[in-house]
Design a protein around this motif. Structure first.
Motif: not given
Length: 245
Positions: A122-131
């Motif tokens: 999610g962070r790499t492909i879309w820049g989503f703030p996943k943690e």
């Protein structure tokens, strides 16, 4: 076709979710407070009523998809796409899905998950703030419950009551999601096909914890009565390649 290598595994675009169970509680919050929360993104919250913006709390149990099985919680805001004119006022009888069809976008502000692979994807492909967080979903009864803990501290405990079945489930709706990471805002083409949708006015009980995200929600005015809640027993969706708007 674009492809991404995540932890040694190749992910082809678009990414597909074939089945998920979802709960949504949407709230009217002070527009100025919402703008303060998402100011870092340089996006503007839609005023669905004068001085009021829409904040959605979303939880999902992904059981079949390209990123595997995982649980997720999200905080999102209805926003004006970059460069768009201010949106006209709309009826609050519309569901969250209907508001999206009016042209507004969804800005994803916080998106904890319980699995490392989907976090990195999610962070790499879309820049989503996943943690990573502890997400306890209790979905076997008509009452759907989500408990989120981060770093050993309670963020929230959210319960959604069952609503009225909505006819016409299964229609495909195209949406735009937005993310912001490392100073870059991205637009993500997103399509959904929900089945088994239930809606009701109100219908949520929420308890906030002592985590910093809970404090942020309290500054938005939560806990309060939800504008609308919805549940989706089966959701399919696709996520396309992220682009700068």
């Amino acid at each position: 076709m674009a492809r991404h290598l995540i932890q040694g595994r190749e992910i082809a675009m678009p990414v597909r979710v074939r089945d998920a169970t979802v709960g949504i509680a949407s709230y009217l919050v002070r527009a100025n407070a919402a703008r303060a929360v998402i100011a870092y993104s340089r996006l503007d919250a839609v005023e669905v009523l004068p001085g009021k913006a829409l904040c959605a709390l979303v939880f999902a149990d992904y059981t079949d998809g390209d990123l595997g099985a995982y649980r997720e919680f999200g905080i999102a805001f209805l926003i004006r796409p970059p460069g768009a004119d201010p949106a006209p006022r709309r009826s609050l009888r519309a569901s969250l899905w209907e508001l999206h069809r009016l042209g507004a976008g969804t800005f994803v502000h916080w998106l904890p998950v319980d699995q490392g692979f989907t976090m990195e994807a999610g962070r790499t492909i879309w820049g989503f703030p996943k943690e990573l967080a502890d997400i306890d979903l209790r979905l076997s009864s008509p009452y759907k419950r989500c408990i989120v803990r981060k770093d050993g501290r309670l963020v929230l405990d959210l319960l959604i009551k069952p609503g009225t079945p909505v006819p016409g489930s299964g229609m495909v709706t195209a949406l735009d999601a937005y993310s912001h990471q490392d100073g870059v805002t991205r637009r993500i083409p997103w399509s959904i096909s929900p089945r088994g949708v239930r809606l009701r006015p109100g219908g949520a009980l929420i308890r906030l914890g002592n985590h910093s995200v809970a404090k942020e929600l309290s500054e938005l005015g939560l806990p309060k009565r939800a504008l609308m809640t919805s549940t989706v027993s089966h959701l399919a969706m696709t996520l396309g390649e992220a682009k700068e708007p």
